[in-house]
Design a protein around this motif. Structure first.
Motif, PDB file in Angstrom:
ATOM      1  N   SER A 144      94.836 -71.287  25.115  1.00 40.87           N
ATOM      2  CA  SER A 144      93.441 -71.300  25.565  1.00 40.87           C
ATOM      3  C   SER A 144      92.453 -71.499  24.428  1.00 40.87           C
ATOM      4  N   GLY A 145      92.911 -71.319  23.192  1.00 36.33           N
ATOM      5  CA  GLY A 145      92.022 -71.536  22.067  1.00 36.33           C
ATOM      6  C   GLY A 145      91.622 -72.987  21.888  1.00 36.33           C
ATOM      7  N   ARG A 146      92.455 -73.911  22.361  1.00 35.73           N
ATOM      8  CA  ARG A 146      92.168 -75.342  22.189  1.00 35.73           C
ATOM      9  C   ARG A 146      92.190 -76.125  23.490  1.00 35.73           C
ATOM     10  N   HIS A 147      92.629 -75.468  24.558  1.00 36.03           N
ATOM     11  CA  HIS A 147      92.801 -76.173  25.822  1.00 36.03           C
ATOM     12  C   HIS A 147      92.189 -75.389  26.974  1.00 36.03           C
ATOM     13  N   VAL A 148      92.119 -76.015  28.127  1.00 35.07           N
ATOM     14  CA  VAL A 148      91.566 -75.399  29.332  1.00 35.07           C
ATOM     15  C   VAL A 148      92.711 -74.761  30.115  1.00 35.07           C
ATOM     16  N   VAL A 149      92.520 -73.516  30.535  1.00 32.68           N
ATOM     17  CA  VAL A 149      93.505 -72.843  31.388  1.00 32.68           C
ATOM     18  C   VAL A 149      92.902 -72.687  32.779  1.00 32.68           C
ATOM     19  N   ALA A 150      93.559 -73.263  33.766  1.00 34.19           N
ATOM     20  CA  ALA A 150      93.114 -73.193  35.154  1.00 34.19           C
ATOM     21  C   ALA A 150      94.142 -72.403  35.968  1.00 34.19           C
ATOM     22  N   ALA A 151      93.830 -72.123  37.223  1.00 38.63           N
ATOM     23  CA  ALA A 151      94.668 -71.264  38.059  1.00 38.63           C
ATOM     24  C   ALA A 151      95.518 -72.089  39.019  1.00 38.63           C
ATOM     25  N   HIS A 152      96.720 -71.576  39.286  1.00 41.21           N
ATOM     26  CA  HIS A 152      97.679 -72.297  40.136  1.00 41.21           C
ATOM     27  C   HIS A 152      98.476 -71.308  40.995  1.00 41.21           C
ATOM     28  N   THR A 153      97.773 -70.317  41.543  1.00 40.08           N
ATOM     29  CA  THR A 153      98.324 -69.212  42.327  1.00 40.08           C
ATOM     30  C   THR A 153      99.179 -68.302  41.447  1.00 40.08           C
ATOM     31  N   ALA A 154      99.746 -67.271  42.058  1.00 31.74           N
ATOM     32  CA  ALA A 154     100.669 -66.393  41.339  1.00 31.74           C
ATOM     33  C   ALA A 154     102.095 -66.884  41.466  1.00 31.74           C
ATOM     34  N   ASN A 155     102.479 -67.249  42.684  1.00 32.17           N
ATOM     35  CA  ASN A 155     103.886 -67.537  42.973  1.00 32.17           C
ATOM     36  C   ASN A 155     104.144 -68.976  43.410  1.00 32.17           C
ATOM     37  N   HIS A 156     103.243 -69.902  42.970  1.00 29.01           N
ATOM     38  CA  HIS A 156     103.452 -71.322  43.248  1.00 29.01           C
ATOM     39  C   HIS A 156     103.523 -71.584  44.753  1.00 29.01           C
ATOM     40  N   VAL A 157     102.494 -71.112  45.461  1.00 28.81           N
ATOM     41  CA  VAL A 157     102.467 -71.238  46.919  1.00 28.81           C
ATOM     42  C   VAL A 157     101.450 -72.291  47.342  1.00 28.81           C
ATOM     43  N   SER A 158     101.572 -72.738  48.585  1.00 22.62           N
ATOM     44  CA  SER A 158     100.608 -73.669  49.161  1.00 22.62           C
ATOM     45  C   SER A 158      99.487 -72.885  49.837  1.00 22.62           C
ATOM     46  N   ASP A 159      98.408 -73.575  50.164  1.00 20.20           N
ATOM     47  CA  ASP A 159      97.295 -72.914  50.832  1.00 20.20           C
ATOM     48  C   ASP A 159      97.697 -72.368  52.191  1.00 20.20           C
ATOM     49  N   ARG A 160      98.680 -72.984  52.835  1.00 19.81           N
ATOM     50  CA  ARG A 160      99.106 -72.534  54.158  1.00 19.81           C
ATOM     51  C   ARG A 160      99.808 -71.185  54.117  1.00 19.81           C
ATOM     52  N   GLN A 161     100.201 -70.759  52.930  1.00 19.73           N
ATOM     53  CA  GLN A 161     100.862 -69.464  52.781  1.00 19.73           C
ATOM     54  C   GLN A 161      99.887 -68.331  52.501  1.00 19.73           C
ATOM     55  N   VAL A 162      98.601 -68.656  52.501  1.00 17.79           N
ATOM     56  CA  VAL A 162      97.561 -67.648  52.296  1.00 17.79           C
ATOM     57  C   VAL A 162      96.763 -67.527  53.584  1.00 17.79           C
ATOM     58  N   THR A 163      97.058 -66.479  54.352  1.00 21.19           N
ATOM     59  CA  THR A 163      96.421 -66.306  55.658  1.00 21.19           C
ATOM     60  C   THR A 163      95.764 -64.945  55.828  1.00 21.19           C
ATOM     61  N   THR A 164      96.045 -64.009  54.940  1.00 18.38           N
ATOM     62  CA  THR A 164      95.497 -62.657  55.060  1.00 18.38           C
ATOM     63  C   THR A 164      94.758 -62.278  53.781  1.00 18.38           C
ATOM     64  N   ALA A 165      94.028 -61.164  53.866  1.00 16.64           N
ATOM     65  CA  ALA A 165      93.330 -60.669  52.684  1.00 16.64           C
ATOM     66  C   ALA A 165      94.311 -60.283  51.585  1.00 16.64           C
ATOM     67  N   GLU A 166      95.464 -59.761  51.994  1.00 16.59           N
ATOM     68  CA  GLU A 166      96.487 -59.401  51.003  1.00 16.59           C
ATOM     69  C   GLU A 166      97.029 -60.640  50.297  1.00 16.59           C
ATOM     70  N   ASP A 167      97.253 -61.709  51.062  1.00 16.53           N
ATOM     71  CA  ASP A 167      97.701 -62.968  50.461  1.00 16.53           C
ATOM     72  C   ASP A 167      96.675 -63.484  49.458  1.00 16.53           C
ATOM     73  N   ALA A 168      95.407 -63.434  49.863  1.00 17.16           N
ATOM     74  CA  ALA A 168      94.341 -63.941  48.997  1.00 17.16           C
ATOM     75  C   ALA A 168      94.267 -63.140  47.700  1.00 17.16           C
ATOM     76  N   GLU A 169      94.403 -61.835  47.808  1.00 15.20           N
ATOM     77  CA  GLU A 169      94.369 -60.990  46.612  1.00 15.20           C
ATOM     78  C   GLU A 169      95.523 -61.333  45.675  1.00 15.20           C
ATOM     79  N   ARG A 170      96.709 -61.481  46.238  1.00 11.37           N
ATOM     80  CA  ARG A 170      97.908 -61.714  45.423  1.00 11.37           C
ATOM     81  C   ARG A 170      97.920 -63.103  44.806  1.00 11.37           C
ATOM     82  N   GLU A 171      97.544 -64.123  45.569  1.00 10.20           N
ATOM     83  CA  GLU A 171      97.742 -65.504  45.132  1.00 10.20           C
ATOM     84  C   GLU A 171      96.503 -66.177  44.556  1.00 10.20           C
TER      85      GLU A 171
END
Length: 227
Positions: A144-171
């Motif tokens: 991160s000192g020289r490059h950009v770090v972006a987010a890619h979920t926690a467990n490499h999931v698709s958007d269709r696997q996030v349906t609840t508040a718990e999913d959103a918090e985790r991923e």
């Protein structure tokens, strides 16, 4: 609100003010020379783009560069991003964007192959003797000192696997917090496994906005989702 309209985008593209996004995943040591040649080709013809460049474009409509833009994106948090991809980019003076699934970084080395196989993170036979396949949190801080770090979920999931508040918090929410803690900066962008575009009506889309993300990445497109 973004002032970049469809007409202005067409005009910019015709004038050479466009953004080329190129994605890599597993960057093997045996492919270092090939990776360097690919990155060098783009660097000779394009300017590496930072989040601030995208912000300026969407906020003012001004490209601000003399050449087309280039974002080299490296996905999935491989250890060889630290040993191969980042050093090659540094050698060429290129700022890259790294998208690690954060849970992978916390898996013990002796469990990483099993984790990768269960979460669609590709490993190859050449890597069979490695002690670890994922970068560490310390590695991410260094990158991160020289490059950009972006987010890619926690467990490499698709958007269709996030349906609840718990999913959103985790991923979504927790990965963004962990990256910010490790790097000192909130991720400017978020990408789902399989590269889904932004859907503001979905639980997944609402979570990304709640996390304070400015751009959602859908394979080769960057969408401004927050102002």
């Amino acid at each position: 609100m973004s002032i970049v309209t469809r007409r202005s985008q067409h005009q910019a593209f015709a004038a050479g003010a466009f953004l080329r996004v190129v994605n890599w995943h597993n960057t093997l040591e045996s492919e270092r020379r090939t990776l360097r040649a690919e990155l060098a080709w783009y660097a000779e013809r394009h300017d590496p783009v930072l989040p601030g460049d995208l912000d300026r474009l969407f906020e003012t409509g001004q490209w601000g560069r003399s050449r087309p833009g280039f974002i080299p994106a490296f996905y999935d948090g491989y250890r060889n991003h630290v040993t191969v991809a980042a050093p090659v980019c540094d050698e060429l003076g290129i700022t890259a964007w790294f998208f690690p699934p954060t849970a992978f970084l916390s898996v013990p080395p002796d469990q990483q192959r099993e984790y990768a196989e269960g979460h669609d993170i590709g490993l190859l036979a050449e890597e069979s003797g490695q002690p670890a396949f994922a970068m560490t949190w310390d590695d991410l801080e260094v990158i991160s000192g020289r490059h950009v770090v972006a987010a890619h979920t926690a467990n490499h999931v698709s958007d269709r696997q996030v349906t609840t508040a718990e999913d959103a918090e985790r991923e979504v929410l927790e990965p963004v917090r962990r990256i910010e803690q490790a790097t000192g900066a909130r991720p400017p962008a978020f990408a789902w496994c399989l590269g889904a575009p932004f859907d503001p009506s979905s639980p997944a889309g609402r979570a990304v906005v709640e996390a304070g993300i400015r751009y959602q990445v859908s394979n080769t497109a960057y969408q401004r989702i927050a102002d």
